[in-house]
Design an enzyme around this catalytic site. Structure first.
Site, short mmCIF file in Angstrom:
data_model
loop_
_atom_site.label_atom_id
_atom_site.label_comp_id
_atom_site.label_asym_id
_atom_site.label_seq_id
_atom_site.Cartn_x
_atom_site.Cartn_y
_atom_site.Cartn_z
N ARG A 8 0.86 -1.19 0.00
CA ARG A 8 0.00 0.00 0.00
C ARG A 8 0.89 1.23 0.00
O ARG A 8 1.76 1.39 0.86
CB ARG A 8 -0.91 0.00 1.23
CG ARG A 8 -1.95 -1.11 1.20
CD ARG A 8 -2.65 -1.24 2.52
NE ARG A 8 -1.75 -1.77 3.54
CZ ARG A 8 -2.11 -2.01 4.80
NH1 ARG A 8 -3.33 -1.75 5.19
NH2 ARG A 8 -1.24 -2.50 5.66
N ASP A 10 1.62 5.51 -0.16
CA ASP A 10 1.06 6.78 0.27
C ASP A 10 0.40 7.48 -0.91
O ASP A 10 0.73 7.24 -2.08
CB ASP A 10 2.15 7.69 0.84
CG ASP A 10 2.84 7.08 2.05
OD1 ASP A 10 2.25 6.19 2.67
OD2 ASP A 10 3.96 7.51 2.37
N TYR A 82 11.82 -0.27 -4.60
CA TYR A 82 11.37 1.10 -4.87
C TYR A 82 12.50 1.90 -5.50
O TYR A 82 13.69 1.62 -5.28
CB TYR A 82 10.96 1.81 -3.57
CG TYR A 82 9.60 1.44 -3.03
CD1 TYR A 82 8.48 2.20 -3.34
CD2 TYR A 82 9.44 0.34 -2.20
CE1 TYR A 82 7.22 1.87 -2.84
CE2 TYR A 82 8.19 0.00 -1.70
CZ TYR A 82 7.10 0.77 -2.02
OH TYR A 82 5.86 0.44 -1.51
N ARG A 169 10.01 7.00 2.17
CA ARG A 169 10.08 8.46 2.10
C ARG A 169 10.83 9.05 3.30
O ARG A 169 11.54 10.05 3.17
CB ARG A 169 8.67 9.04 2.03
CG ARG A 169 7.95 8.73 0.72
CD ARG A 169 6.49 9.18 0.79
NE ARG A 169 6.40 10.58 1.15
CZ ARG A 169 5.36 11.13 1.76
NH1 ARG A 169 4.31 10.37 2.11
NH2 ARG A 169 5.35 12.42 2.04
#
Length: 236
Positions: A8, A10, A82, A169
């Site tokens: 999931r 952001d 990522y 992040r």
């Protein structure tokens, strides 16, 4: 029917390698087809085309396949990959890339960021980098965190067995503070001793982050992998 995804993200984060599964009753499959697949055509190609007409323009199902017995898009995963992209160009980011690249107004010491990143690798408690969720562990196995520069473009590659909420992040945000020389290289390593989310740095903007891939074990190891993933880990 409930769709379950490998991860999931952001709001504002992108995915080019997302994986999801849904349990569909066998007798419901014929109703999903606009037509039967032609000879030699992939089984679910007509459904892929049909979904392309109904989904919003920023969402596409690239491929559909029958999942092996016991497959779970989330809990069967071995690792997620990522990429975070930044531009330090004085003009910001080219318009056609602005949705996927974060403009950074200051120069970055990429070598310092790479050195600090190595201190974070391995199985650690990343509580300082995670938004807290009740009954959720913040222990993760960070397998890759490295940086490259190509002109004004700065790119991070981040891989772990799993990520907690806002972890990627937050890692990038902390390392940007090192890259600007606002924090020493050793600072990120020291953050690993924290037991709560740190307020000493801000998470990097969402639009620079993209989920690019998810790895799974061989079919005969899926059940064992789910048990490992669901187990609540503790530090060694």
């Amino acid at each position: 029917m409930r769709l379950r995804a490998a991860g999931r993200t952001d709001t504002g984060v992108h995915a080019t390698g997302q994986v999801a599964h849904v349990d569909v009753p066998a007798d419901a499959l014929p109703n999903a087809y606009p037509r039967a697949p032609r000879a030699g055509e992939p089984e679910f190609l007509p459904l892929v085309r049909r979904l392309g007409r109904f989904l919003p323009a920023d969402v596409r199902v690239i491929d559909i396949a029958r999942a092996p017995t016991g497959f779970d898009a989330r809990f069967s995963a071995l690792r997620r990959h990522y990429v975070y992209r930044l531009s330090t160009a004085p003009y910001g980011v080219e318009p056609q890339l602005a949705r996927y690249v974060t403009a950074w107004p200051r120069d970055l010491d990429v070598d310092a960021m790479a050195t600090a990143s190595r201190d974070l690798l391995g199985l650690n408690d990343f509580a300082a980098f995670c938004r807290q969720r009740e009954n959720a562990t913040t222990i993760r196995d960070l397998q890759r965190l490295d940086w490259s520069r190509d002109g004004d473009r700065v790119t991070a590659h981040v891989t772990a067995d799993a990520f907690c909420w806002s972890m990627v992040r937050s890692l990038v945000g902390a390392l940007l503070a090192v890259g600007e020389h606002r924090r020493p290289v050793s600072w990120c390593r020291d953050l690993l001793s924290a037991t709560d989310r740190s307020s000493d740095f801000a998470a990097a903007p969402a639009q620079g982050l993209t989920l690019v891939g998810v790895d799974y074990p061989p079919d005969d190891q899926l059940a064992a992998r789910i048990l490992i993933t669901r187990d609540l880990r503790t530090p060694d």
